[in-house]
Design an enzyme around this catalytic site. Structure first.
Site, mmCIF file in Angstrom:
data_model
loop_
_atom_site.group_PDB
_atom_site.id
_atom_site.type_symbol
_atom_site.label_atom_id
_atom_site.label_comp_id
_atom_site.label_asym_id
_atom_site.label_seq_id
_atom_site.Cartn_x
_atom_site.Cartn_y
_atom_site.Cartn_z
ATOM 1 N N GLU A 337 -36.362 -4.272 -9.463
ATOM 2 C CA GLU A 337 -35.165 -5.122 -9.566
ATOM 3 C C GLU A 337 -35.107 -6.225 -8.504
ATOM 4 O O GLU A 337 -34.036 -6.480 -7.953
ATOM 5 C CB GLU A 337 -33.899 -4.252 -9.452
ATOM 6 C CG GLU A 337 -33.793 -3.203 -10.526
ATOM 7 C CD GLU A 337 -32.610 -2.253 -10.300
ATOM 8 O OE1 GLU A 337 -31.940 -1.924 -11.285
ATOM 9 O OE2 GLU A 337 -32.358 -1.842 -9.161
HETATM 10 C C1 TNX Z 1 -31.695 1.555 -11.059
HETATM 11 S S1 TNX Z 1 -34.269 2.926 -10.972
HETATM 12 C C2 TNX Z 1 -32.271 1.436 -9.799
HETATM 13 C C3 TNX Z 1 -31.519 1.918 -8.626
HETATM 14 C C4 TNX Z 1 -30.154 2.401 -8.990
HETATM 15 C C5 TNX Z 1 -30.220 3.201 -10.267
HETATM 16 C C6 TNX Z 1 -28.913 3.811 -10.646
HETATM 17 C C7 TNX Z 1 -34.580 1.808 -10.033
HETATM 18 C C8 TNX Z 1 -35.959 1.620 -9.733
HETATM 19 N N1 TNX Z 1 -33.564 1.058 -9.576
HETATM 20 O O1 TNX Z 1 -31.443 0.893 -7.653
HETATM 21 O O2 TNX Z 1 -29.678 3.181 -7.952
HETATM 22 O O3 TNX Z 1 -30.656 2.358 -11.303
HETATM 23 O O4 TNX Z 1 -29.053 4.657 -11.743
#
Ligand code: TNX
Length: 523
Positions: A337
């Site tokens: 992300e």
């Molecule tokens: C996605 S999974 C994210 C996290 C969040 C999570 C909450 C991932 C690699 N990144 O930063 O905490 O969703 O479900």
């Protein structure tokens, strides 16, 4: 003295009553090993219809003088002594034991990564053998589950401690079986992490991934960049005080885990999810200005400055200090992300960080987005959301760690009434989290591409150990089984009965679990 004439009918009734009372008062004797509810389900169990007893005469014998084997024997003794009220001792055996509990390695060659084991139980002897200490430890966890749930209580219980006779032969399907704990959004102290290790290792998971940094907090002391924790670790989601592990505390966690054959994998998430670092050191920002600390739950707004040399000096220092604290093979570099990083900056950034990790003697693990970059064949991409990313990693020869959000994310709500958690990926009830196969989930990614399965617990909504347990149990035992037991021997209708009997174990262990209506729980 009056000689009362015996009435043969009433004498018979008394006799019958005595026999019936025997049945009613004697605790049920386990006599069929194949009926035991072991999670994860072992590869093979056969029964011989008798039982082995643990009593005041029982000792635990370990082969030879190896301190490591003695520790495993002591771990078992420490699990048996409180509830039985016995003082079972661990003794070095120079020859094969013929009574009691005997822990022994097969042959002379130890195979370190081999977690297979065999337990042969006869009337007088329970013999646990394996090719490595890790295998013996896995077998010890099985032995705990062969005893009544009360064995997990901390004080002496009345009862007989018997185990049905027969043979269990067992080995894991995948070598990486783990969970992730997000200690960045909310901080959890050393005692909580140790309890978490105890709980996952009870179900034979062998890896704990710690998400040590994010926008909301930096949780591991880095001696060459001290503000990361003094400032960046000071808060958490919601704005209350955060916290961090000193390197000594962290090493204590690593040692505690290693005594339970659990490897700790540290994650420093980058280039995004870095606001805590960007708030601690102005020079890590492209504009040279330190960011404010952040206590919300948005994602995707922060990025390290990928164009500055100091960024790579920073990463090299962090990775070097972390590598020195890490006996396991992997450093997790995050990579998810990074919406505030341009793609043309992200790609070379990950490649540079991969080189830094390798130069520090470790291998790279990262969220599936890292496959946008050129991956080394020994790097591992953690599939969480994008099958396309995962396939791109496989095409480069990299392996996959399977963590599909819609199946394994322990922060997902069970249903729309669950008070904690999120539901962006799915609502995950117990059947949904159990009924799937890692080797067929993504077309084109098969068992040969997969290192294993991990269930992450993100902690935006989870603030203490009770809440951790409520989200993790009862889904984690099922994920542990998916990683250990071949799909061909798994079946939901059969599993849910076994899981139900573990309700009594959860209760004995003080686990605050979600009492799903899908399961008939033993109290
Ligand atoms: C996605 S999974 C994210 C996290 C969040 C999570 C909450 C991932 C690699 N990144 O930063 O905490 O969703 O479900």
């Amino acid at each position: 003295m009056v000689n009362k004439k015996q009435n043969p009918a009433s004498a018979f009734a008394v006799l019958l009553l005595i026999v019936l009372m025997q049945f009613a008062c004697t605790p049920k004797v386990p006599s069929d090993l194949t009926k035991e509810s072991i999670i994860p389900k072992p590869v093979s169990v056969t029964a011989t219809g008798d039982y082995f007893s643990i009593d005041e005469k029982t000792a635990i014998f370990v082969q030879g003088e190896s301190p490591e084997l003695k520790n495993i024997g002591q771990f078992l003794a420490d699990r048996l002594n409180p509830a039985t009220g016995l003082a079972i001792e661990v003794k070095a055996a120079t020859a094969e034991a013929s009574t009691g509990i005997y822990l022994t390695l097969n042959g002379t060659e130890i195979k370190p990564g081999d977690e297979s084991y065999e337990i042969v139980i006869s009337k007088k002897l329970l013999k646990l053998s394996a090719n490595s200490p890790a295998g013996l430890f896995m077998g010890v966890q099985t032995i705990r589950q062969l005893l009544p749930a009360g064995i997990e209580l901390a004080s002496k219980q009345e009862g007989l401690w018997q185990i049905a006779t027969g043979t269990i032969t067992d080995a894991p399907e995948y070598s990486y079986r783990g969970s992730m704990l997000d200690v960045a959004r909310h901080f959890f102290g050393v005692a909580d992490v140790k309890r978490y290790i105890d709980l996952i290792s009870y179900y034979k998971m062998n890896t704990l991934h710690l998400h040590l940094s994010d926008d909301q907090g930096w949780r591991i002391e880095i001696k060459s960049w001290p503000n990361l924790t003094t400032h960046g670790g000071s808060t958490q989601v919601g704005g209350k005080a955060g916290g961090f592990y000193t390197q000594e505390q962290y090493s204590d966690i690593v040692k505690y885990a290693s005594d339970r054959y659990v490897t700790i994998i540290p994650e420093i998430d980058m280039p995004g999810h870095t606001n805590a670092a960007l708030a601690s050191y102005a020079e890590l920002n492209c504009d040279g200005k330190a960011r404010e600390l952040y206590t919300g739950t948005e994602v995707g707004f922060s990025t390290l400055c990928t164009k500055k040399d100091v960024t790579y000096k920073f990463i090299d220092d962090v990775v070097r200090e972390l590598a020195a604290l890490t006996p396991g093979p992997y450093i997790h570099i995050g990579g998810d992300e990074s919406h505030a990083t341009k793609k043309e900056d992200y790609i070379p950034f990950i490649e540079k960080v991969q080189d830094i990790v390798i130069a520090n003697g470790k291998l790279v693990l990262g969220w599936d987005e890292i496959s946008l970059s050129k991956l080394k064949a020994n790097s591992v991409a953690q599939y969480w959301a994008s099958a396309e990313n995962a396939k791109r990693a496989v095409a480069q020869g990299a392996k996959i760690l399977i963590s599909p959000a819609a199946k394994t994310y322990l922060d997902m709500q069970y249903d729309s009434t669950t008070k904690l958690g999120l539901h962006w990926a799915a609502y995950i009830e117990i059947d949904s989290s159990y009924i799937w196969d890692p080797a067929t989930l993504v077309p084109g990614i098969g068992k040969e591409n997969i290192v294993g399965v991990e269930a992450p617990l993100w902690s935006e909504t989870v603030t203490n150990m009770e809440e951790i347990e409520y989200m993790v149990f009862p889904r984690l035992p099922g994920i542990a089984e998916i990683a250990w037991t071949p799909a061909s021997s798994r079946n939901w209708d059969e599993y849910k009965v076994r899981l139900g009997t573990h309700g009594a174990r959860f209760t004995a262990m003080g686990i605050d679990y979600y009492p799903s209506k899908q399961i008939n729980w033993a109290k």
